[in-house]
Write a protein that holds these residues in place. Structure first.
Motif, mmCIF file in Angstrom:
data_model
loop_
_atom_site.group_PDB
_atom_site.id
_atom_site.type_symbol
_atom_site.label_atom_id
_atom_site.label_comp_id
_atom_site.label_asym_id
_atom_site.label_seq_id
_atom_site.Cartn_x
_atom_site.Cartn_y
_atom_site.Cartn_z
ATOM 1 N N TYR A 106 0.804 -1.088 -0.142
ATOM 2 C CA TYR A 106 -0.147 0.522 -0.309
ATOM 3 C C TYR A 106 0.920 1.208 -0.270
ATOM 4 N N GLU A 107 0.704 2.583 -0.796
ATOM 5 C CA GLU A 107 0.969 3.531 -0.771
ATOM 6 C C GLU A 107 0.142 4.592 -0.077
ATOM 7 N N GLY A 108 0.260 4.798 0.318
ATOM 8 C CA GLY A 108 -0.521 6.406 0.926
ATOM 9 C C GLY A 108 -0.050 7.260 1.038
ATOM 10 N N ASN A 109 -0.638 8.279 0.060
ATOM 11 C CA ASN A 109 -0.085 10.161 -0.057
ATOM 12 C C ASN A 109 -1.002 11.116 0.069
ATOM 13 N N SER A 110 -1.307 11.910 0.784
ATOM 14 C CA SER A 110 -2.046 13.334 1.209
ATOM 15 C C SER A 110 -1.489 14.505 0.509
ATOM 16 N N THR A 111 0.094 13.684 0.372
ATOM 17 C CA THR A 111 0.801 15.498 0.162
ATOM 18 C C THR A 111 1.534 14.733 -1.459
ATOM 19 N N ALA A 112 0.304 14.560 -2.263
ATOM 20 C CA ALA A 112 0.660 13.690 -3.359
ATOM 21 C C ALA A 112 0.084 15.415 -5.126
ATOM 22 N N ALA A 113 1.382 15.722 -5.391
ATOM 23 C CA ALA A 113 1.820 16.494 -6.383
ATOM 24 C C ALA A 113 1.192 16.122 -7.838
ATOM 25 N N GLY A 114 1.464 15.064 -8.485
ATOM 26 C CA GLY A 114 1.250 14.605 -9.907
ATOM 27 C C GLY A 114 0.027 13.429 -9.906
ATOM 28 N N ILE A 115 0.528 12.429 -10.304
ATOM 29 C CA ILE A 115 -0.427 11.566 -9.986
ATOM 30 C C ILE A 115 -1.002 11.248 -9.298
ATOM 31 N N ILE A 116 -2.657 11.863 -9.694
ATOM 32 C CA ILE A 116 -3.570 11.639 -8.444
ATOM 33 C C ILE A 116 -4.871 10.087 -8.235
ATOM 34 N N ASN A 117 -4.460 9.841 -7.651
ATOM 35 C CA ASN A 117 -5.707 8.946 -7.307
ATOM 36 C C ASN A 117 -6.687 8.940 -5.830
ATOM 37 N N CYS A 118 -7.131 9.907 -5.694
ATOM 38 C CA CYS A 118 -7.908 10.755 -4.817
ATOM 39 C C CYS A 118 -9.655 9.738 -4.618
ATOM 40 N N TRP A 119 -10.026 10.049 -3.738
ATOM 41 C CA TRP A 119 -11.750 9.193 -2.789
ATOM 42 C C TRP A 119 -12.854 8.422 -4.532
ATOM 43 N N HIS A 120 -12.612 7.590 -4.079
ATOM 44 C CA HIS A 120 -13.577 6.668 -5.587
ATOM 45 C C HIS A 120 -12.629 6.655 -6.398
ATOM 46 N N LYS A 121 -11.371 6.823 -6.306
ATOM 47 C CA LYS A 121 -10.278 6.649 -7.709
ATOM 48 C C LYS A 121 -9.052 6.295 -7.521
ATOM 49 N N GLU A 122 -9.050 5.567 -6.267
ATOM 50 C CA GLU A 122 -7.992 4.695 -5.818
ATOM 51 C C GLU A 122 -7.252 3.978 -6.781
ATOM 52 N N TYR A 123 -6.154 3.600 -6.781
ATOM 53 C CA TYR A 123 -5.609 2.642 -8.015
ATOM 54 C C TYR A 123 -4.973 1.481 -7.041
ATOM 55 N N TYR A 124 -6.611 0.207 -7.353
ATOM 56 C CA TYR A 124 -5.412 -1.208 -6.895
ATOM 57 C C TYR A 124 -5.700 -2.136 -8.389
ATOM 58 N N ARG A 125 -4.618 -3.168 -8.522
ATOM 59 C CA ARG A 125 -3.721 -4.179 -9.044
ATOM 60 C C ARG A 125 -3.637 -5.561 -8.538
ATOM 61 N N LEU A 126 -4.323 -6.233 -9.160
ATOM 62 C CA LEU A 126 -4.751 -7.446 -8.985
ATOM 63 C C LEU A 126 -3.262 -8.296 -9.365
ATOM 64 N N GLU A 127 -2.506 -9.044 -9.096
ATOM 65 C CA GLU A 127 -1.396 -10.257 -10.137
ATOM 66 C C GLU A 127 -1.856 -11.147 -9.644
ATOM 67 N N LEU A 128 -2.720 -11.932 -10.051
ATOM 68 C CA LEU A 128 -3.018 -13.389 -10.507
ATOM 69 C C LEU A 128 -2.450 -14.385 -11.094
ATOM 70 N N GLU A 129 -2.531 -15.502 -11.267
ATOM 71 C CA GLU A 129 -2.629 -16.863 -11.793
ATOM 72 C C GLU A 129 -2.161 -16.533 -13.140
ATOM 73 N N LYS A 130 -3.401 -16.329 -13.718
ATOM 74 C CA LYS A 130 -3.481 -16.164 -15.346
ATOM 75 C C LYS A 130 -3.573 -14.331 -15.537
ATOM 76 N N GLY A 131 -3.355 -13.658 -15.174
ATOM 77 C CA GLY A 131 -3.632 -12.705 -15.662
ATOM 78 C C GLY A 131 -3.493 -11.465 -14.525
ATOM 79 N N THR A 132 -3.994 -10.110 -14.596
ATOM 80 C CA THR A 132 -3.674 -8.719 -14.064
ATOM 81 C C THR A 132 -4.860 -8.353 -13.936
ATOM 82 N N VAL A 133 -5.479 -7.755 -13.025
ATOM 83 C CA VAL A 133 -6.712 -6.968 -13.567
ATOM 84 C C VAL A 133 -6.115 -5.196 -12.688
ATOM 85 N N GLU A 134 -6.953 -4.121 -13.338
ATOM 86 C CA GLU A 134 -6.528 -3.097 -12.742
ATOM 87 C C GLU A 134 -7.873 -2.619 -12.673
#
Ligand SMILES: NC(=O)c1ccc[n+]([C@@H]2O[C@H](COP(=O)([O-])OP(=O)(O)OC[C@H]3O[C@@H](n4cnc5c(N)ncnc54)[C@H](O)[C@@H]3O)[C@@H](O)[C@H]2O)c1
Length: 341
Positions: free
Chosen positions: A234-262
């Motif tokens: 987990y990366e948490g940053n309330s002092t972000a100045a460039g790439i924003i993933n703020c409320w409701h737009k947080e980024y999650y990526r799951l690495e699974l056996e047969k693929g990746t979900v974003e």
């Protein structure tokens, strides 16, 4: 379905949001019969909207619990007041639905769990971000094994709160560990939800950049080992100045056996597989989103339906993760979640 009466703690801020949801969607299921707030202007404003008399307005928890017998209590005040209000309501026989984080300290959270267990009354904690189309779909992908077994989950939250008071209220900029208590509690809970596992151990660091608007740390990175063999970062940053993933737009990526979900908010699911075109589709609709799901689930629980997934006895596992992050952030040592429960 009968109308349930409610003693409501908090009238402004998020509590005002609850009241708005109830007026718009739960008018035939919830009736506020007592309102508690330390701010008398807010009490008067909400009394007009809700048609409450002066004898139904309170500035003291004790007086309200003494005088009002409702079918349940709602708690949407700042975290340090959750324990006294929830415990008083439970002792008076009222089930409780309470905002995240459970409380301000682990001792308060444990006291709330103990009282819920002793009284046997429902206590649901708001974890509204689970109830979004994309998050529910990702969890189905994991549960159904559509892409095989899960290896790890990456979560990223980044908001630009570099200006003082830009995060809603001043107290969020002056309190200790605002990132963890007000922000990461949602993301740690989401990592549990998306990975379908509970955290066993956690390590990481927290820091406060010199240009932060926060008195205490605004940023951190944490690594988790889950009890189902998966891992989370987990990366948490309330002092972000460039790439924003703020409320409701947080980024999650799951690495699974047969693929990746974003996912990065909204309804879009992106699946990457080797030697195949990237697949993008809209996650199916869900009956209730966010807070409304939790209100509906809680009312059904009081009526004898299944307990909330975010009942206090379960959600303390997410709360313990932010306590472990707080402690680990001071020295980077690995913390066991079981030690906090
Ligand atoms: N789930 C979410 O997405 C979400 C978003 C924002 C806030 N929250 C949570 O909602 C809760 C309230 O946060 P907020 O931003 O609305 O705070 P706030 O400062 O706006 O306070 C909410 C209300 O509680 C009142 N209040 C303060 N102390 C009180 C007390 N001792 N007794 C009775 N009333 C009191 C305030 O006057 C205000 O009307 C917190 O737990 C916060 O973490 C959740």
């Amino acid at each position: 379905m009968s109308v349930k009466t409610c003693l409501m703690f908090g009238g402004g801020g998020m509590a005002g949001g609850w009241i708005g949801h109830w007026i718009n969607h739960f008018r035939d299921r919830i009736k506020i019969i007592g309102l508690v707030d330390v701010n008398e202007e807010i009490l008067e404003k909400q009394a007009d909207l809700l048609g409450l008399g002066k004898d139904q307005l309170f500035t003291s928890t004790e007086e309200a619990v003494d005088k009002v017998r409702a079918d349940f209590a709602g708690v949407a005040t700042p975290p340090q007041f959750h324990a006294s209000q929830t415990i008083s309501a439970l002792e008076a026989g009222m089930p409780v639905i309470c905002e995240k984080p459970i409380a301000g300290t682990i001792e308060d959270a444990r006291a709330m769990v103990d009282t819920a267990n002793r009284t046997g009354l429902p206590v649901s904690i708001i974890q509204n971000y689970r109830y979004a189309r994309d998050k529910q779909e990702v969890r189905r992908i994991v549960d159904e094994g559509r892409l095989g077994r899960l290896q790890h989950v990456i979560g990223r939250y980044a908001c630009d709160y570099r200006k003082h008071c830009s995060w809603g209220k001043e107290w969020r900029h002056t309190m200790d560990y605002a990132l963890l208590f007000e922000g990461s509690i949602h993301h740690m809970d989401m990592l549990r939800f998306l990975s379908a596992g509970d955290c066993e151990t956690l390590t990481g660091f927290g820091w406060n950049p010199e240009w932060s608007s926060f008195k205490h740390l605004s940023s951190g990175m944490y690594l988790m080992k889950m009890n189902n063999g998966s891992h989370c970062f987990y990366e948490g940053n309330s002092t972000a100045a460039g790439i924003i993933n703020c409320w409701h737009k947080e980024y999650y990526r799951l690495e699974l056996e047969k693929g990746t979900v974003e996912i990065a908010g909204g309804k879009d699911i992106t699946i990457h597989r080797m030697d195949k075109q990237v697949e993008q589709y809209e996650a199916p609709e869900i009956p209730w989103e966010g807070h409304n799901h939790l209100f509906d689930e809680f009312l059904n629980w009081i009526d004898g339906d299944k307990p909330a997934d975010t009942r206090i006895q379960e959600n303390i596992k997410s709360f313990a993760m932010i306590l472990a992050a707080m402690d680990s952030g001071t020295d980077g040592a690995v913390r066991k979640i079981a030690d906090y429960l």
